[in-house]
Design a protein around this motif. Structure first.
Motif, PDB file in Angstrom:
ATOM      1  N   CYS A  36       0.861  -1.177   0.000  1.00  0.00           N
ATOM      2  CA  CYS A  36       0.000   0.000   0.000  1.00  0.00           C
ATOM      3  C   CYS A  36       0.901   1.233   0.000  1.00  0.00           C
ATOM      4  N   TRP A  37       0.329   2.392   0.206  1.00  0.00           N
ATOM      5  CA  TRP A  37       1.094   3.643   0.190  1.00  0.00           C
ATOM      6  C   TRP A  37       2.297   3.590   1.127  1.00  0.00           C
ATOM      7  N   TYR A  38       2.168   2.853   2.240  1.00  0.00           N
ATOM      8  CA  TYR A  38       3.190   2.859   3.285  1.00  0.00           C
ATOM      9  C   TYR A  38       4.537   2.328   2.787  1.00  0.00           C
ATOM     10  N   SER A  39       4.515   1.509   1.744  1.00  0.00           N
ATOM     11  CA  SER A  39       5.764   0.978   1.192  1.00  0.00           C
ATOM     12  C   SER A  39       6.645   2.066   0.595  1.00  0.00           C
ATOM     13  N   TRP A  40       6.067   3.239   0.355  1.00  0.00           N
ATOM     14  CA  TRP A  40       6.811   4.343  -0.266  1.00  0.00           C
ATOM     15  C   TRP A  40       7.128   5.457   0.731  1.00  0.00           C
ATOM     16  N   ARG A  41       7.025   5.195   2.024  1.00  0.00           N
ATOM     17  CA  ARG A  41       7.175   6.269   3.001  1.00  0.00           C
ATOM     18  C   ARG A  41       8.546   6.950   2.910  1.00  0.00           C
ATOM     19  N   HIS A  42       9.592   6.188   2.626  1.00  0.00           N
ATOM     20  CA  HIS A  42      10.929   6.779   2.529  1.00  0.00           C
ATOM     21  C   HIS A  42      11.065   7.650   1.281  1.00  0.00           C
ATOM     22  N   ARG A  60      -6.640   0.374  -6.560  1.00  0.00           N
ATOM     23  CA  ARG A  60      -7.958  -0.237  -6.397  1.00  0.00           C
ATOM     24  C   ARG A  60      -7.815  -1.658  -5.846  1.00  0.00           C
ATOM     25  N   GLY A  61      -8.656  -1.957  -4.869  1.00  0.00           N
ATOM     26  CA  GLY A  61      -8.621  -3.265  -4.239  1.00  0.00           C
ATOM     27  C   GLY A  61      -7.766  -3.349  -2.999  1.00  0.00           C
ATOM     28  N   TYR A  62      -6.999  -2.290  -2.723  1.00  0.00           N
ATOM     29  CA  TYR A  62      -6.032  -2.338  -1.633  1.00  0.00           C
ATOM     30  C   TYR A  62      -6.362  -1.372  -0.501  1.00  0.00           C
ATOM     31  N   ALA A  63      -6.104  -1.834   0.734  1.00  0.00           N
ATOM     32  CA  ALA A  63      -6.068  -0.991   1.929  1.00  0.00           C
ATOM     33  C   ALA A  63      -7.291  -0.073   2.006  1.00  0.00           C
ATOM     34  N   ARG A  64      -7.078   1.258   1.988  1.00  0.00           N
ATOM     35  CA  ARG A  64      -8.176   2.197   2.225  1.00  0.00           C
ATOM     36  C   ARG A  64      -8.963   2.551   0.963  1.00  0.00           C
ATOM     37  N   SER A  65      -8.492   2.127  -0.202  1.00  0.00           N
ATOM     38  CA  SER A  65      -9.201   2.449  -1.446  1.00  0.00           C
ATOM     39  C   SER A  65     -10.357   1.488  -1.676  1.00  0.00           C
ATOM     40  N   ASP A  66     -11.243   1.875  -2.599  1.00  0.00           N
ATOM     41  CA  ASP A  66     -12.408   1.043  -2.902  1.00  0.00           C
ATOM     42  C   ASP A  66     -11.989  -0.297  -3.494  1.00  0.00           C
ATOM     43  N   ARG A  67     -12.864  -1.279  -3.294  1.00  0.00           N
ATOM     44  CA  ARG A  67     -12.621  -2.638  -3.763  1.00  0.00           C
ATOM     45  C   ARG A  67     -13.820  -3.079  -4.604  1.00  0.00           C
ATOM     46  N   PHE A 171       2.301 -10.618   6.584  1.00  0.00           N
ATOM     47  CA  PHE A 171       3.312  -9.647   6.187  1.00  0.00           C
ATOM     48  C   PHE A 171       4.696 -10.021   6.719  1.00  0.00           C
ATOM     49  N   ARG A 172       4.752 -10.480   7.952  1.00  0.00           N
ATOM     50  CA  ARG A 172       6.052 -10.842   8.521  1.00  0.00           C
ATOM     51  C   ARG A 172       6.729 -11.937   7.696  1.00  0.00           C
ATOM     52  N   ARG A 173       5.975 -12.943   7.341  1.00  0.00           N
ATOM     53  CA  ARG A 173       6.576 -14.082   6.652  1.00  0.00           C
ATOM     54  C   ARG A 173       6.806 -13.807   5.170  1.00  0.00           C
ATOM     55  N   LEU A 174       5.863 -13.134   4.520  1.00  0.00           N
ATOM     56  CA  LEU A 174       6.043 -12.826   3.097  1.00  0.00           C
ATOM     57  C   LEU A 174       7.185 -11.843   2.873  1.00  0.00           C
ATOM     58  N   PHE A 218       1.087  -2.252   8.390  1.00  0.00           N
ATOM     59  CA  PHE A 218       0.604  -3.066   7.278  1.00  0.00           C
ATOM     60  C   PHE A 218      -0.637  -3.867   7.683  1.00  0.00           C
ATOM     61  N   ALA A 219      -0.593  -4.482   8.864  1.00  0.00           N
ATOM     62  CA  ALA A 219      -1.732  -5.282   9.317  1.00  0.00           C
ATOM     63  C   ALA A 219      -2.980  -4.422   9.486  1.00  0.00           C
ATOM     64  N   ALA A 220      -2.806  -3.219  10.024  1.00  0.00           N
ATOM     65  CA  ALA A 220      -3.946  -2.322  10.216  1.00  0.00           C
ATOM     66  C   ALA A 220      -4.524  -1.870   8.882  1.00  0.00           C
ATOM     67  N   GLU A 221      -3.663  -1.576   7.911  1.00  0.00           N
ATOM     68  CA  GLU A 221      -4.131  -1.112   6.606  1.00  0.00           C
ATOM     69  C   GLU A 221      -4.965  -2.186   5.889  1.00  0.00           C
TER      70      GLU A 221
END
Length: 316
Positions: A36-42, A60-67, A171-174, A218-221
């Motif tokens: 999601c967006w968080y992967s680009w925080r840096h 689309r389909g991810y996190a806070r956006s419409d699915r 997320f931890r394992r992937l 990530f888990a919260a998103e």
């Protein structure tokens, strides 16, 4: 410290959540699976402080956006259309687009289909792969079997339920399985009557670039969204092959950059020369990061930021 702001925009009949920072020429940062967006925080902060307007959508389909309902709502035409609509909503004529993982496919196709709107394109991990002579899924099934993770993802509800069961564990394992800190190469083949996480090792400790707080985010998103929207992208692969027939053999006609880690598992799925200068004639560099795995901008943010700024500074 530059702050990242958040808001929602309406694009192509759906609502997208975007994170944004800075002002100046527009740069879109397009995530992959399962991110999601968080992967680009840096990158949001570093590029904004260098004089760019930087926007990272949850696609689309991810996190806070419409699915949207239905697999057919996730074709590459929808995904590129969302990026064109986002450029419009942001009041811009053109953008540089940077993609990672599945976001690379969106970025490369945006440059292929709408070069009039794209000033430059950067792919992190996946190069531009010209359209194949036949659909990829039957070839994957024949060569790699039903357990290959992309084939496993085709079965409605199966991976969806597995990955959503405990998002933090997912997320931890992937993230660990495909990173350069994992000393083992993970075969992305699901065991019989098993799941993908069965082949992803549990890390004894998190790598330096990934914190417990990151996993919490990530888990919260994904707590509400789950993973079906992202999995539907994989379920459109053969549809995408059909839809892109008019561009068979067409080159990417805008300036481009490719960055990949030398321990990225995707290298086993692409040609040895990684990216063809015939397919991408305005390629301005291929950067290989030693010891880096699949999560390029997370594992090596400083080097990725340097590469992005170097490329951006070459564009008129």
């Amino acid at each position: 410290m530059t702050e990242i702001s958040h808001r929602y925009v309406r694009v192509n009949g759906i609502r997208l959540h975007i994170a944004e920072a800075g002002s100046g020429p527009l740069v879109l940062l397009v995530h992959g699976f399962p991110e999601c967006w968080y992967s680009w925080r840096h990158q949001l902060v570093a590029l904004a402080e260098a004089g760019y307007r930087v926007v990272s959508p949850d696609q689309r389909g991810y996190a806070r956006s419409d699915r949207p309902e239905g697999v057919e709502a996730y074709t590459i035409m929808h995904l590129v259309g969302d990026m064109m609509g986002l450029i419009d909503v942001l009041g811009e004529e053109k953008a540089v687009i940077v993609g990672h993982d599945w976001g690379c496919s969106v970025a490369w196709h945006a440059a292929l289909l709408r070069p009039d709107r794209i000033r430059g394109v950067v792919g992190l991990s996946l190069p531009h792969l010209p359209r194949t002579a036949s659909p990829m899924l039957p070839l994957m099934r024949k060569a790699l079997g039903e357990g290959y993770y992309i084939v496993y993802f085709q079965k409605p509800g199966l991976a969806d339920e597995e990955l959503a069961r405990d998002a933090r564990t997912t997320f931890r394992r992937l993230l660990y399985a495909s990173c350069g800190d994992n000393p083992e190469d993970v075969p992305m083949v699901v065991p019989y009557e098993g799941g993908l996480l069965d082949v992803c090792p549990e890390p004894e400790k998190l790598p330096s670039w990934l914190t417990e707080e990151d996993l919490d985010v990530f888990a919260a998103e994904f707590a509400e969204s789950g993973f079906t929207g992202g999995l539907n992208w994989y379920r459109c692969m053969d549809r995408n092959w059909e839809l892109t027939a008019p561009w068979q053999g067409a080159p990417i006609s805008v300036p481009a950059l490719y960055v990949v880690g030398d321990r990225d598992l995707t290298l086993s799925m692409v040609p040895k020369n990684m990216i063809s200068e015939r397919a991408v004639p305005l390629l301005r560099g291929k950067i290989v990061l030693p010891g880096c795995g699949h999560w390029t901008q997370l594992e090596r943010p400083d080097e990725v930021n340097e590469a992005l700024l170097g490329f951006l500074n070459t564009l008129a």
